[in-house]
Design a protein around this motif. Structure first.
Motif, PDB file in Angstrom:
ATOM      1  N   TYR A 200       0.811  -1.213   0.000  1.00 38.22           N
ATOM      2  CA  TYR A 200       0.000   0.000   0.000  1.00 38.22           C
ATOM      3  C   TYR A 200       0.849   1.270   0.000  1.00 38.22           C
ATOM      4  O   TYR A 200       2.015   1.263   0.415  1.00 38.22           O
ATOM      5  CB  TYR A 200      -0.915   0.018   1.226  1.00 38.22           C
ATOM      6  N   MET A 201       0.260   2.364  -0.498  1.00 39.93           N
ATOM      7  CA  MET A 201       0.832   3.702  -0.329  1.00 39.93           C
ATOM      8  C   MET A 201       0.343   4.286   0.990  1.00 39.93           C
ATOM      9  O   MET A 201       1.108   4.765   1.809  1.00 39.93           O
ATOM     10  CB  MET A 201       0.416   4.619  -1.488  1.00 39.93           C
ATOM     11  N   ASP A 202      -0.970   4.285   1.151  1.00 44.50           N
ATOM     12  CA  ASP A 202      -1.649   4.681   2.383  1.00 44.50           C
ATOM     13  C   ASP A 202      -2.857   3.770   2.528  1.00 44.50           C
ATOM     14  O   ASP A 202      -3.393   3.285   1.544  1.00 44.50           O
ATOM     15  CB  ASP A 202      -2.142   6.133   2.322  1.00 44.50           C
ATOM     16  N   ILE A 203      -3.300   3.566   3.752  1.00 48.48           N
ATOM     17  CA  ILE A 203      -4.505   2.781   3.978  1.00 48.48           C
ATOM     18  C   ILE A 203      -5.654   3.738   4.252  1.00 48.48           C
ATOM     19  O   ILE A 203      -5.566   4.612   5.116  1.00 48.48           O
ATOM     20  CB  ILE A 203      -4.330   1.809   5.161  1.00 48.48           C
ATOM     21  N   ARG A 204      -6.746   3.564   3.494  1.00 47.25           N
ATOM     22  CA  ARG A 204      -7.891   4.460   3.620  1.00 47.25           C
ATOM     23  C   ARG A 204      -9.170   3.672   3.906  1.00 47.25           C
ATOM     24  O   ARG A 204     -10.162   3.792   3.191  1.00 47.25           O
ATOM     25  CB  ARG A 204      -8.030   5.310   2.361  1.00 47.25           C
ATOM     26  N   THR A 205      -9.128   2.854   4.943  1.00 48.30           N
ATOM     27  CA  THR A 205     -10.332   2.157   5.406  1.00 48.30           C
ATOM     28  C   THR A 205     -11.090   3.125   6.312  1.00 48.30           C
ATOM     29  O   THR A 205     -10.977   3.072   7.531  1.00 48.30           O
ATOM     30  CB  THR A 205      -9.961   0.878   6.167  1.00 48.30           C
ATOM     31  N   PHE A 206     -11.868   4.007   5.685  1.00 43.05           N
ATOM     32  CA  PHE A 206     -12.466   5.127   6.393  1.00 43.05           C
ATOM     33  C   PHE A 206     -13.546   4.694   7.383  1.00 43.05           C
ATOM     34  O   PHE A 206     -14.142   3.632   7.265  1.00 43.05           O
ATOM     35  CB  PHE A 206     -13.041   6.139   5.388  1.00 43.05           C
ATOM     36  N   GLY A 207     -13.778   5.556   8.371  1.00 43.16           N
ATOM     37  CA  GLY A 207     -14.836   5.320   9.351  1.00 43.16           C
ATOM     38  C   GLY A 207     -14.649   4.026  10.131  1.00 43.16           C
ATOM     39  O   GLY A 207     -13.533   3.660  10.526  1.00 43.16           O
ATOM     40  N   LEU A 208     -15.739   3.306  10.336  1.00 41.73           N
ATOM     41  CA  LEU A 208     -15.707   2.077  11.121  1.00 41.73           C
ATOM     42  C   LEU A 208     -14.985   0.939  10.409  1.00 41.73           C
ATOM     43  O   LEU A 208     -14.681  -0.092  11.025  1.00 41.73           O
ATOM     44  CB  LEU A 208     -17.135   1.648  11.473  1.00 41.73           C
ATOM     45  N   TYR A 209     -14.714   1.111   9.110  1.00 49.07           N
ATOM     46  CA  TYR A 209     -13.988   0.073   8.371  1.00 49.07           C
ATOM     47  C   TYR A 209     -12.578  -0.119   8.923  1.00 49.07           C
ATOM     48  O   TYR A 209     -11.987  -1.179   8.758  1.00 49.07           O
ATOM     49  CB  TYR A 209     -13.895   0.431   6.886  1.00 49.07           C
ATOM     50  N   GLU A 210     -12.037   0.910   9.562  1.00 50.09           N
ATOM     51  CA  GLU A 210     -10.685   0.812  10.144  1.00 50.09           C
ATOM     52  C   GLU A 210     -10.613  -0.357  11.125  1.00 50.09           C
ATOM     53  O   GLU A 210      -9.699  -1.177  11.083  1.00 50.09           O
ATOM     54  CB  GLU A 210     -10.340   2.121  10.855  1.00 50.09           C
ATOM     55  N   THR A 211     -11.611  -0.433  12.007  1.00 48.41           N
ATOM     56  CA  THR A 211     -11.644  -1.501  12.997  1.00 48.41           C
ATOM     57  C   THR A 211     -12.057  -2.839  12.383  1.00 48.41           C
ATOM     58  O   THR A 211     -11.433  -3.878  12.625  1.00 48.41           O
ATOM     59  CB  THR A 211     -12.629  -1.144  14.134  1.00 48.41           C
ATOM     60  N   ASP A 212     -13.113  -2.799  11.580  1.00 49.49           N
ATOM     61  CA  ASP A 212     -13.726  -4.028  11.095  1.00 49.49           C
ATOM     62  C   ASP A 212     -12.927  -4.736  10.006  1.00 49.49           C
ATOM     63  O   ASP A 212     -13.113  -5.940   9.784  1.00 49.49           O
ATOM     64  CB  ASP A 212     -15.131  -3.736  10.570  1.00 49.49           C
ATOM     65  N   TYR A 213     -12.041  -4.000   9.332  1.00 48.77           N
ATOM     66  CA  TYR A 213     -11.307  -4.611   8.224  1.00 48.77           C
ATOM     67  C   TYR A 213      -9.791  -4.473   8.375  1.00 48.77           C
ATOM     68  O   TYR A 213      -9.076  -5.466   8.323  1.00 48.77           O
ATOM     69  CB  TYR A 213     -11.767  -4.018   6.885  1.00 48.77           C
ATOM     70  N   TYR A 214      -9.291  -3.260   8.563  1.00 48.21           N
ATOM     71  CA  TYR A 214      -7.843  -3.056   8.623  1.00 48.21           C
ATOM     72  C   TYR A 214      -7.222  -3.773   9.821  1.00 48.21           C
ATOM     73  O   TYR A 214      -6.338  -4.622   9.675  1.00 48.21           O
ATOM     74  CB  TYR A 214      -7.529  -1.560   8.663  1.00 48.21           C
ATOM     75  N   TRP A 215      -7.714  -3.459  11.014  1.00 46.27           N
ATOM     76  CA  TRP A 215      -7.119  -4.073  12.195  1.00 46.27           C
ATOM     77  C   TRP A 215      -7.508  -5.548  12.326  1.00 46.27           C
ATOM     78  O   TRP A 215      -6.689  -6.382  12.718  1.00 46.27           O
ATOM     79  CB  TRP A 215      -7.518  -3.300  13.458  1.00 46.27           C
ATOM     80  N   LYS A 216      -8.733  -5.862  11.976  1.00 46.35           N
ATOM     81  CA  LYS A 216      -9.172  -7.263  12.050  1.00 46.35           C
ATOM     82  C   LYS A 216      -8.342  -8.151  11.134  1.00 46.35           C
ATOM     83  O   LYS A 216      -7.948  -9.266  11.511  1.00 46.35           O
ATOM     84  CB  LYS A 216     -10.650  -7.366  11.691  1.00 46.35           C
ATOM     85  N   SER A 217      -8.056  -7.673   9.918  1.00 46.42           N
ATOM     86  CA  SER A 217      -7.285  -8.490   8.976  1.00 46.42           C
ATOM     87  C   SER A 217      -5.886  -8.772   9.500  1.00 46.42           C
ATOM     88  O   SER A 217      -5.335  -9.858   9.278  1.00 46.42           O
ATOM     89  CB  SER A 217      -7.205  -7.797   7.614  1.00 46.42           C
ATOM     90  N   GLN A 218      -5.313  -7.814  10.232  1.00 47.08           N
ATOM     91  CA  GLN A 218      -3.970  -8.019  10.780  1.00 47.08           C
ATOM     92  C   GLN A 218      -3.988  -8.885  12.038  1.00 47.08           C
ATOM     93  O   GLN A 218      -3.217  -9.845  12.152  1.00 47.08           O
ATOM     94  CB  GLN A 218      -3.340  -6.663  11.129  1.00 47.08           C
ATOM     95  N   GLU A 219      -4.862  -8.528  12.961  1.00 44.67           N
ATOM     96  CA  GLU A 219      -4.808  -9.149  14.285  1.00 44.67           C
ATOM     97  C   GLU A 219      -5.440 -10.537  14.323  1.00 44.67           C
ATOM     98  O   GLU A 219      -4.931 -11.436  15.014  1.00 44.67           O
ATOM     99  CB  GLU A 219      -5.491  -8.228  15.298  1.00 44.67           C
TER     100      GLU A 219
END
Length: 350
Positions: free
Chosen positions: A205-224
């Motif tokens: 990625y260049m930057d991650i733009r999982t805006f709003g609640l997607y940050e928790t539900d997708y970005y962090w969830k996919s990693q953790e």
């Protein structure tokens, strides 16, 4: 008003607008250029939608069914609008099937076109069979065949997802962010890991733009939870050593070159303006944004207004958009269309 509202485009936004109008007893004529309704989620075989998690064939299929069964909606498939004339409350549209529709207002829900990865040749699409797009992976999942390398059908052990393919790239004339790709890619990475627990998935990625609640539900969830690996990088090229695909670039966090082999490379393709927008602009007499999407007026007065009174727009015809927001905009545009027609009726009655 006894005249119907003309809706152009039978994707999620068009379906939502038609249903919203029908709910309050307003007739609509829905014109779709292909044989079936549903737009990109159906035509391109999307798998599970973000953020509902519902299968596209079920969620969008349900929207199609309720519109097709509604007595207030006249569906015209395999048709386009060839000409459009008149004024608010008194428009006339000539369709390619030879019919004429008299309408009180029009709503453009003509959607977008997927970026064609052949326009980014240095990243391997069209050269290496196992370089695919997110749409192709969606089709693998939705068809039930599962994720596999197209070249020989094997299950990949290592997958790279490259973000911003056809987005935020001035070199190829795509300066805009396509809004949903980061979230869709994080969701896809989790789907791959769920199906193939031994497969390592990397997102470049260049930057991650999982805006709003997607940050928790997708970005962090996919990693953790799913152990998806994220690499902040500038990609130089995708090549092959004859066995594996090789992604070469620079890790921009540590400022050093990185070269990693993969079984499959996925392009997270962006959203381009509809390829027909120049024609749509000319037929309906509406302005385009400088990037080629249909220009929308500010939303502080009339939701979904275009440069032409009585003609409204919603969804990804305006800009890259999520399905949920496209549906919300379509509902608002439907109300704007009714308000416009009521206003014209009041004027005529004076």
């Amino acid at each position: 008003m006894t005249k119907p509202v003309l809706i152009v485009g039978g994707g999620p936004a068009g379906l939502a607008a038609a249903h919203a109008l029908a709910t309050v007893g307003q007739k609509a004529v829905l014109v779709e250029k292909t044989e079936i309704l549903g737009g990109a989620p159906i035509h391109s075989g999307y798998a599970k939608l973000v953020p509902s998690g519902q299968w596209a064939k079920d969620a969008i299929g349900g929207m199609v069914s309720r519109v097709e069964k509604n007595e207030h909606v006249d569906v015209r498939t395999n048709a386009i609008v060839k000409s459009f004339s008149g004024d608010p409350g008194n428009f006339s549209a000539e369709l390619s099937d030879g019919t004429t529709v008299d309408a009180g207002a029009a709503i453009l829900t003509t959607g977008f076109t997927h970026f064609d990865s052949v326009n980014k040749p240095e990243w391997g699409f069209g050269t290496f069979e196992d370089v695919v797009t997110t749409t192709q992976v969606e089709q693998m999942i939705s068809s039930g065949q599962g994720v596999k390398c197209p070249s020989d059908g094997r299950k990949p052990k290592r997958v790279a997802i490259l973000l911003c393919v056809g987005s935020r790239d001035r070199q190829i004339g795509r300066e805009w962010c396509s809004k949903i790709c980061c979230t869709v890619s994080a969701n896809m990475a989790m789907e791959i890991r769920e199906e193939l627990p031994d497969c390592h998935v990397y997102i470049y990625y260049m930057d991650i733009r999982t805006f709003g609640l997607y940050e928790t539900d997708y970005y962090w969830k996919s990693q953790e939870e799913f152990k998806v690996k994220y690499i902040k990088a500038r990609i130089a090229e995708v090549t092959s050593d004859g066995d594996k695909l090789i992604v070469k670039g620079e890790d921009t966090l540590v400022k050093r070159p990185i070269t990693i082999p993969f079984d499959m490379v996925v392009h997270a393709i962006g959203m381009d303006p509809n390829v027909d927008n120049m024609t749509i602009s000319a037929v309906f007499g509406v302005d385009l944004h400088k990037q080629g999407f249909i220009a929308r007026q500010d939303s502080y007065g009339v939701m979904g207004a275009t440069s032409r009174p009585g003609v409204f727009v919603a969804g990804s015809a305006i800009a890259p958009e999520t399905i949920d927001d496209s549906i919300a905009q379509a509902n608002a545009a439907a109300m704007s269309a009714i308000a416009s027609m009521n206003s014209q009726s009041a004027v005529a009655a004076e």
